[in-house]
Structures are given as structure tokens and as C-alpha cells.
Design a protein around this motif. Structure first.
Motif, PDB file in Angstrom:
ATOM      1  N   ARG A  39      -1.148  73.990  44.311  1.00  0.00           N
ATOM      2  CA  ARG A  39      -0.412  74.741  43.280  1.00  0.00           C
ATOM      3  C   ARG A  39      -1.305  75.759  42.578  1.00  0.00           C
TER       4      ARG A  39
ATOM      5  N   ASP B  14      13.519  80.225  46.468  1.00  0.00           N
ATOM      6  CA  ASP B  14      13.231  78.955  47.130  1.00  0.00           C
ATOM      7  C   ASP B  14      11.796  78.489  46.838  1.00  0.00           C
ATOM      8  N   ALA B  15      10.867  79.453  46.818  1.00  0.00           N
ATOM      9  CA  ALA B  15       9.463  79.101  46.578  1.00  0.00           C
ATOM     10  C   ALA B  15       9.309  78.438  45.213  1.00  0.00           C
TER      11      ALA B  15
ATOM     12  N   ARG C 299      11.774  76.912  43.574  1.00  0.00           N
ATOM     13  CA  ARG C 299      12.527  75.644  43.599  1.00  0.00           C
ATOM     14  C   ARG C 299      11.722  74.548  44.274  1.00  0.00           C
ATOM     15  N   LEU C 300      10.903  74.935  45.298  1.00  0.00           N
ATOM     16  CA  LEU C 300      10.098  73.934  45.997  1.00  0.00           C
ATOM     17  C   LEU C 300       9.093  73.281  45.058  1.00  0.00           C
ATOM     18  N   ARG C 301       8.777  73.972  43.969  1.00  0.00           N
ATOM     19  CA  ARG C 301       7.866  73.390  42.976  1.00  0.00           C
ATOM     20  C   ARG C 301       8.626  72.677  41.874  1.00  0.00           C
ATOM     21  N   GLY C 302       9.954  72.624  42.036  1.00  0.00           N
ATOM     22  CA  GLY C 302      10.755  71.876  41.076  1.00  0.00           C
ATOM     23  C   GLY C 302      11.364  72.715  39.966  1.00  0.00           C
TER      24      GLY C 302
END
Lengths: 232, 330
Positions: free
Chosen positions: B76, B98-99, B101-104
Motif C-alpha cells: 500500500r 476499482d483500484a 475499491r480493492l483497498r476497501g
């Protein structure tokens, strides 16, 4: 005889014969439940085999591929022995119920779901996993990204499993017993009607089975088309 | 900030990276230079914590990155843009969303997406399907996706390999913006001029090893067919070299192997070129760095004692000499 059987079969179907509809409904119910459970077991196993490197992975793949070729009557026999009163699961009282058919179909379909999943994730571009990792995704989201990338292949695995369960006859006959209104599925009913000379019923049931198989195959074709388009 | 310590990495039993120490200090832009297949991408993946080294350790802010939680933390802080980046099967804007969202991230600000795309000159691509983009466009979008994540360290693998003019300009904007933000940048390139243009520190990587020599006096050449001793054209000059290779290659003349004299030497050095001193500076290690124009610019290093003994000044005529075997071929 064929033309006459066909004419009477169509009449049965168009009239909505309760016997035919009942058998079709039970078949679809068994197939849906068995497919769902088989995929819940098979897809994660296939995912693990396809994405992780561990000792015995090759053996696991060989076992999986061998299970694909398992004779259905043999599966029926094994499940029968498990569920028979004197068997290890005899106390559950499942033999000759539709759950027994579900259990046998799971044994047949889970390896299909696992093998197709493993093949799909094994062939995936290694950059998919790397990209998810470098974007800072936690492990479970990395798996999610991989699954999303092969979603059409995974859906194909589900559809193929459903088709296999729907068309299976040997195991369903052995563990279900082909009991009217309880364990009589489309395939076992066709076998019985044919042996009893009731060709119109056999053809009517066969047509329902054919229609379902056709639907499954059209669905599969569409999914594969989308998968190819997505990969291009 | 980010470092590799005593790292050896193997792939299928072969050592693909052997890095005793590589540091990316805060506020720097570092270039890894080396020919194709020299291990640049592997080193970047190790730095990005995407691959774990077979031996040795990755350090972030001086702390070893070992456990899976530490690796996630490092990923991260560090984002890698691959040479041929992969965009997911959705629109360009959706890839950026999406990038996050992939980290929440639950809420994504559309303006952030637009700004990141604008910075790389890809604002007009937002609604395009990402997999229909050209190589250069995909690279720009992948850089925008990385910028959106605001990493402390950005690793760019051959960022100009598929570059068109727009991509070069975009990269210039990006590196300027990153300097302002204080982001550490490490980029790899097989083209030395690019490395010089974009970075403040340069390391040479050959066969997975950081070479001790500085990457100065590197020239792209076309080696004539043959083996052993021969001549190769470098700008207006012809260098005598010894190699069994032929075809396109990069040659290097280590500055320490170049002798400086006021007159031609009667020696075994086959390469002797008269020229004029264009710059004299200290190299920070107690030695003097000389830049000499002999038709191409060559860098050499001498001691302060030699500088005064030869009475060298900018503009002085000198002769540079080096042996054919001193020339390294990549």
C-alpha cells in the motif's frame, strides 16, 4: 409408433400433465441443489489447486481428473453403501430420498466444477494477480479479482455441472430407487417408461430433458462467447 | 525509505537477482539501467513486495517486511506500474475506481479520477473500454491508476517502452508532480538517455547484479559480425573493443579505466582520442570528475594530485587512452 408416441407426448406436454410436470420439477430441484452444493465444494478446491503451489499438487490434479471419469453406477453403489441402513451414514435415513440423489450427484459434479475451475485459473495471465497485489488488495480481494477475471469460465463450470447432474441416470436409479412422486427424475422415469412400453410418456419426458439440455448448452455457448470476447 | 538488503532471488533454480544493497532514499528519482533481460523487472517486483526474495529482506522505513500484514502494508506504500500493465475488463474510469475499491474504499470521488487521468493526458479516455486501448494509452492509464493511490514510492518498469509523444509528455508531468509531492520514484530503462533525463541517481543492472561501475560512458552500438578484437563506430569515432557478440548492444567504458595525458602515450592502449576538457568537478568521493569532448563526451576520474600535476583547466587539450579490453559490452 414413433409418430404416434410423439403426437401423444405433445398432447401430454400441452395439457400440462401433472405426472410429467411433477417429474420435471423434481429433476430440476435435484439438479439445482446438487449443482449449488457441488460448486460450493468444487470451485474452491479447483481454485486452490489452480492458484497455489504445494506438495502433491500434481497428484491432486490426477485424482481430480480420474474422478471425472468415474462410472456413475459405481458412484451410485458407493453412495448406496454409505447410506444403507448398515452403512456409516445409515442412521440419517436418506437412502431412497431425493437427498440421496443429490449426494450422489455432488460426488459426480464436484470434480467437474473443481477441474474446470483449476484449468481456468491456471491459465490466467499472471499479471492479474500481480496487479491486484500492487494495487494494495488484501489476500481475499486478490482471489476475488482472479475469480472476476475468469468469471465466464467459472459460470461455464457451473453450467456444465448442472448439465451433468440433469442427464445422469445410473446413480439416481440406484440411490433414489425411482419411487413415484419422491425420487423419480426425468432420466429414471424415461428408463422406466421405456421398459414398460409407455413410449408417449417416455418421449414427453425425453422432450423436456432435451429442452433443458438445449437451454443449458445455449447458455454455455453464450458464456463461452462472452468469455472469448472478454479475453480478446 | 525503501531498500533491498542481501537479496538473492531464484527462479526455477537460476539466480535472477543478486542485490547486496539497494536503497531508494526519500526525495530521489532513481533509474535502473540495463539491457533487456538484465533483471530490472524482477528487482522492481521485489521492491514492490509483489514477489518475496528467496533470501534477504525488503525494508520499508528501515523495518524488515516479512509477515503477510507487513507485505500488505508495503504494497500500500509502494505501487508498481509494469512494462505491459494489465487493465481490467471494464472502462478506463471503472479501472481507477476499482483500484480504490480493492483497498476497501466505499466512496469514490469522481473528480479524483478525472484529475488523475488529466495529469497523464488521458482525460478523454475515461469512458473507453480499457482493453481496447493502445500500449501507450494503457501505460498512461496504468500510471494514472497508480497516482490515484498516492503511493509513497512509485516504481515504473520501462515507462517509455510503448510511449508515444503524449506518453513522454505525460511522464514529464507525472514526475514533476511526484517531485512536488515528495514521492520516491524508481524507474527502469534500457535506454540510458532516458535514465539521465528523468532521474537523479542511476544504477546499472547486468545479469541481475548491480554493477559497481557508474553507468557513464555508455553507448548504443551496432557490433559488426565477427569475434575477438574489432572496431565499432561510436558517433564520429571508432573504438577498438574485444567481444564475441554482434548486432545491437550497449558498450561501456568505465571512467576509472581511462587515462588522461597531455600528449599521446606510447602504450598498449588501442584507443587514444585527443579532445578538450569541458568540465571539472569533484565527485563527492575525494576524486575529480572530468568531462572531455573527444567527438563524443567521455567522463573520467582522476585524483586531485593528478589534476594539479597535469595543470588541467576547462578548455585544456588532453588525450584520453583506454585498452580495448577495458570496453564492456552488454
Amino acid at each position: 409408433m414413433l409418430a404416434d408416441g410423439l403426437r401423444r407426448a405433445l398432447t401430454l406436454l400441452l395439457r400440462g400433465d401433472p405426472e410429467v410436470l411433477g417429474i420435471a420439477a423434481l429433476s430440476i430441484r435435484v439438479a439445482l441443489v446438487a449443482t449449488l452444493l457441488a460448486c460450493l465444494i468444487g470451485v474452491p478446491i479447483g481454485f486452490a489447486i489452480g492458484t497455489t503451489r504445494f506438495r502433491g499438487r500434481r497428484t491432486a490434479l490426477t485424482v481430480l481428473n480420474t474422478m471425472l471419469a468415474f462410472p456413475t453406477v459405481l458412484v451410485g453403489l458407493l453412495v448406496w453403501l454409505l447410506l444403507a441402513r448398515s452403512g456409516p451414514l445409515g442412521g440419517l435415513g436418506l437412502l431412497y430420498t431425493w437427498w440421496a440423489i443429490v449426494l450422489a450427484e455432488i460426488v459426480l459434479a464436484a470434480p467437474i466444477a473443481a477441474a474446470l475451475t483449476a484449468a481456468a485459473v491456471q491459465g490466467i495471465d499472471p499479471r492479474v494477480r500481480r496487479t491486484a497485489l500492487t494495487l494494495g488488495a488484501p489476500a481475499w480481494r486478490v482471489h476475488w479479482v482472479v475469480a472476476r477475471e475468469v468469471r465466464f469460465a467459472l459460470l461455464s463450470a457451473v453450467v456444465v455441472s448442472f448439465g451433468r447432474v440433469l442427464a445422469e441416470v445410473g446413480a439416481a436409479m440406484i440411490v433414489g430407487g425411482n419411487i413415484r412422486h419422491q425420487t423419480r427424475t426425468l432420466t429414471t422415469a424415461v428408463a422406466l417408461a421405456t421398459s414398460q412400453g409407455d413410449f408417449s410418456l417416455a418421449i414427453a419426458l425425453g422432450l423436456v430433458l432435451l429442452a433443458l439440455a438445449l437451454t443449458v448448452n445455449v447458455l454455455l455457448h453464450m458464456l463461452q462467447g462472452r468469455g472469448d470476447a472478454g479475453a480478446a | 525509505m525503501l531498500a533491498l538488503r542481501d537479496v538473492t532471488h531464484e527462479y526455477l533454480g537460476r539466480v535472477v537477482a543478486d542485490i547486496p544493497a539497494l536503497d531508494l532514499p526519500a526525495g530521489t528519482t532513481t533509474a535502473l539501467v540495463g539491457p533487456n533481460g538484465s533483471g530490472k523487472s524482477t528487482v522492481l517486483r521485489l521492491l514492490a513486495a509483489v514477489e518475496a526474495p528467496s533470501r534477504g529482506v525488503l525494508e520499508l522505513h528501515g523495518r524488515a517486511v516479512r509477515s503477510s500484514a507487513e507485505r500488505l502494508h508495503a504494497r500500500r506504500a509502494v505501487t508498481l506500474v509494469e512494462q505491459h500493465p494489465l487493465l481490467f475488463d471494464m472502462t478506463v474510469a471503472a479501472n481507477l475506481t476499482d483500484a480504490l475499491r480493492l483497498r476497501g474504499a466505499r466512496r469514490v470521488d469522481g473528480r479524483q479520477i478525472s484529475e488523475a487521468l488529466e495529469l497523464v493526458g488521458a482525460g478523454s479516455l475515461a469512458a473507453r473500454p480499457a482493453r481496447a486501448l493502445s500500449g501507450g494509452e494503457a501505460q498512461r492509464v496504468a500510471i494514472a491508476r497508480a497516482l490515484l493511490l498516492a503511493p509513497q514510492v512509485l516504481l515504473l518498469d520501462e515507462p517509455l517502452s510503448a510511449a508515444d509523444r503524449a506518453a513522454r509528455e505525460a511522464l514529464g508531468n507525472v514526475l514533476a508532480a511526484l517531485r512536488d509531492r515528495g514521492t520516491v520514484v524508481c524507474l527502469s530503462s534500457h535506454v540510458l538517455e532516458e535514465a539521465y533525463r528523468w532521474s537523479s541517481r542511476i544504477f546499472t543492472l547486468v545479469d541481475g547484479r548491480l554493477e559497481g561501475m557508474t553507468p557513464e560512458n555508455l553507448f548504443r552500438v551496432d557490433l559488426p559480425p565477427g569475434t575477438g578484437s574489432r572496431e565499432v563506430r561510436v558517433g564520429p569515432l571508432r573504438f577498438s573493443i574485444v567481444t564475441d557478440r554482434s548486432g545491437p548492444a550497449i558498450i561501456a567504458v568505465p571512467p576509472e579505466d581511462i587515462l588522461v595525458s597531455r600528449t599521446p602515450l606510447d602504450s598498449s592502449a588501442l584507443n587514444q582520442f585527443p579532445g578538450r576538457l569541458t568540465a571539472i568537478s569533484e565527485d563527492g568521493h575525494g576524486r575529480i570528475r572530468l568531462a572531455v569532448d573527444v567527438g563524443v563526451e567521455l567522463i573520467t576520474r582522476i585524483t586531485p594530485a593528478s589534476l594539479s600535476r597535469l595543470e588541467l583547466q576547462v578548455g585544456t587539450g588532453v588525450v584520453l587512452s583506454f585498452k580495448a579490453v577495458a570496453v564492456r559490452v552488454f
